[in-house]
Design an enzyme around this catalytic site. Structure first.
Site, PDB file in Angstrom:
ATOM      1  N   ASP A  79       0.817  -1.216   0.000  1.00  0.00           N
ATOM      2  CA  ASP A  79       0.000   0.000   0.000  1.00  0.00           C
ATOM      3  C   ASP A  79       0.847   1.262   0.000  1.00  0.00           C
ATOM      4  O   ASP A  79       2.009   1.260   0.427  1.00  0.00           O
ATOM      5  CB  ASP A  79      -0.951  -0.007   1.193  1.00  0.00           C
ATOM      6  CG  ASP A  79      -0.229  -0.100   2.540  1.00  0.00           C
ATOM      7  OD1 ASP A  79       0.723  -0.911   2.652  1.00  0.00           O
ATOM      8  OD2 ASP A  79      -0.600   0.632   3.483  1.00  0.00           O
ATOM      9  N   ASP A 109       8.755   4.475  -0.666  1.00  0.00           N
ATOM     10  CA  ASP A 109       8.029   3.872   0.460  1.00  0.00           C
ATOM     11  C   ASP A 109       6.891   3.004  -0.045  1.00  0.00           C
ATOM     12  O   ASP A 109       5.756   3.448  -0.127  1.00  0.00           O
ATOM     13  CB  ASP A 109       7.507   5.012   1.343  1.00  0.00           C
ATOM     14  CG  ASP A 109       6.814   4.529   2.601  1.00  0.00           C
ATOM     15  OD1 ASP A 109       6.965   3.356   2.944  1.00  0.00           O
ATOM     16  OD2 ASP A 109       6.117   5.339   3.235  1.00  0.00           O
ATOM     17  N   GLU A 143       0.096  -1.253   5.775  1.00  0.00           N
ATOM     18  CA  GLU A 143       1.129  -0.737   6.680  1.00  0.00           C
ATOM     19  C   GLU A 143       0.951   0.753   6.910  1.00  0.00           C
ATOM     20  O   GLU A 143       1.184   1.261   8.011  1.00  0.00           O
ATOM     21  CB  GLU A 143       2.519  -1.017   6.095  1.00  0.00           C
ATOM     22  CG  GLU A 143       3.675  -0.730   7.055  1.00  0.00           C
ATOM     23  CD  GLU A 143       4.138   0.730   7.071  1.00  0.00           C
ATOM     24  OE1 GLU A 143       4.853   1.129   8.002  1.00  0.00           O
ATOM     25  OE2 GLU A 143       3.774   1.493   6.126  1.00  0.00           O
ATOM     26  N   GLU A 144       0.503   1.460   5.866  1.00  0.00           N
ATOM     27  CA  GLU A 144       0.399   2.915   5.958  1.00  0.00           C
ATOM     28  C   GLU A 144      -0.750   3.381   6.852  1.00  0.00           C
ATOM     29  O   GLU A 144      -0.859   4.576   7.148  1.00  0.00           O
ATOM     30  CB  GLU A 144       0.252   3.529   4.552  1.00  0.00           C
ATOM     31  CG  GLU A 144       1.471   3.359   3.657  1.00  0.00           C
ATOM     32  CD  GLU A 144       2.694   4.142   4.102  1.00  0.00           C
ATOM     33  OE1 GLU A 144       2.636   4.764   5.183  1.00  0.00           O
ATOM     34  OE2 GLU A 144       3.710   4.127   3.388  1.00  0.00           O
TER      35      GLU A 144
END
Length: 397
Positions: A79, A109, A143-144
């Site tokens: 993500d 990222d 994760e974000e």
């Protein structure tokens, strides 16, 4: 001069970056289909787990010669954070290559790292390399937005236990210098709301039991603590932000009209507790502040991470010794630090598995979550060679 526009690894990264796994409400289907094709091209089995519906986790597995040994996990998240498209020079999901620089959301990222894993494994397999330990490549969601329904949920399952992970690598940060940074621990995240009730009434009066006075006391206490951390950083150039507790006032709420004293004000704080903090004493301090602020002042947690010990980076950790030796052989300097934010590594460490956060991206401007997030293609390609050296080192440790 290298022709990055026709480099298969760069093209592979661009294809991955064009998949819009952007928050909110991500549909991961296209991404999972892409990763399954990658696994097929590598001749690796791929398994998809859905611990939480619509939150798939894909695991590629390269079985080692001694599969009973604890395995190596190479983790990355699929993500990416939202974008303000009008503020970008180039469309954020076009993954355009301009003057040998790739512009795309997620290029730092951390989709670049996921592809570096894949391309390094491809090179190793093409060269006939066999590894002692099994290597798992995990591609995880969310994760974000904290990762609790991604790797955070997965590490608690029997599926994860069966992977028998002995050591993990995950994301770090892009380094603007010529060295890499290995993050062996993370500060613990506390998201906290303080509620200050009081007597409501006309805005022209000086009523007792005032929520504004209580709120001022609370904010002053937290901001004084913030100043202490700033002074620590300023007085010692050896410290980085990960070495101190950060305090930020992030939201203020309350009131209905300008001439009405509200019955309640609330303040939200983002706290990142340094590894040196005693958590019980720290919470007791907050309790005392609330008591001193006035009648009925309370607090509640929106997130309260437990303390997770950092990964040891000494001779007692054979994986660290192997990792460091591989980096040294490449003549790349490396520094060890505490990660300033939060990554999925904390979930792995909480299971007692040593983990390092390392993005092998150096001599490039950090730009994660920024407009025009970008990465020089040469920096991306160098990182593939790094994993080509690191993966065999830790897998044969």
């Amino acid at each position: 001069m290298t022709d990055y526009a026709n480099d298969p690894a760069v093209k592979n990264l661009q294809e991955y970056l064009r998949i819009r796994t952007v928050h909110p409400n991500i549909n991961y289907d296209e991404c999972i289909a892409y990763l399954k094709r990658q696994a097929t091209n590598l001749n690796l089995p791929a398994t998809v787990y859905e611990v939480i519906p619509k939150k798939p986790i894909l695991i590629m597995t390269w079985e080692g010669l001694e599969p009973n040994l604890p395995s190596i996990l190479l983790n990355s998240h699929m993500d990416v954070v939202p974008v303000f498209e009008k503020s970008w020079t180039y469309p954020p999901f076009e993954a355009r290559l301009v003057n040998d620089v790739i512009y795309a959301r997620g290029v730092q990222d951390m989709k670049s790292v996921g592809i570096q894993y894949i391309e390094a494994i491809r090179r190793l397999k093409n060269n006939g390399i066999k590894l002692k330990r099994t290597v798992h490549l995990s591609f995880v969601p969310d994760e974000e937005i904290g990762g609790t329904e991604g790797l955070g949920a997965f590490v608690k399952t029997e599926h994860f236990k069966k992977l028998n992970v002995g050591f993990a690598l995950d994301e770090g940060l892009t380094s603007p210098e010529d060295y890499f940074v290995a993050y062996n621990g993370e500060r613990s995240i506390w998201h906290l709301k303080v509620i200050c009730p009081g007597k409501s009434g006309h805005g022209s009066l000086l009523l007792p039991d005032n929520c504004g006075e209580k709120m001022r006391y609370i904010i002053d206490k937290f901001m004084d603590l913030r100043q202490e951390s700033k002074k620590k950083l300023e007085s010692n150039p050896e410290l980085t932000i990960g070495d101190v507790t950060s305090v930020n006032l992030t939201m203020l709420n309350g009131g209905i009209q300008n001439n009405v004293i509200p019955e309640k004000l609330t303040a939200s704080f983002d706290l990142r507790l340094a590894l040196s903090v005693n958590f019980v004493e720290f919470e007791n301090m907050i309790k005392q502040w609330c008591k001193e602020a006035g009648k009925d002042v309370t607090y509640e947690f929106e997130q309260k991470d437990e303390y997770v010990p950092p990964t040891l980076v000494d001779e007692t950790n054979a994986f660290w010794v192997a990792f460091k030796a591989a980096i040294d052989q490449l003549n790349i300097p490396i520094k060890v630090r505490t990660f300033p934010g939060g990554t999925d590594s904390r979930y792995v460490r909480a299971q007692g598995v040593p983990a390092l956060g390392v993005s092998p991206l150096r001599c490039a401007r950090p730009a994660l979550h920024e407009h025009d997030e970008s990465l020089p293609a040469a920096v991306f390609v160098e990182g593939i060679a790094v994993y080509e050296a690191v993966v065999p080192a830790v897998a044969n440790a």
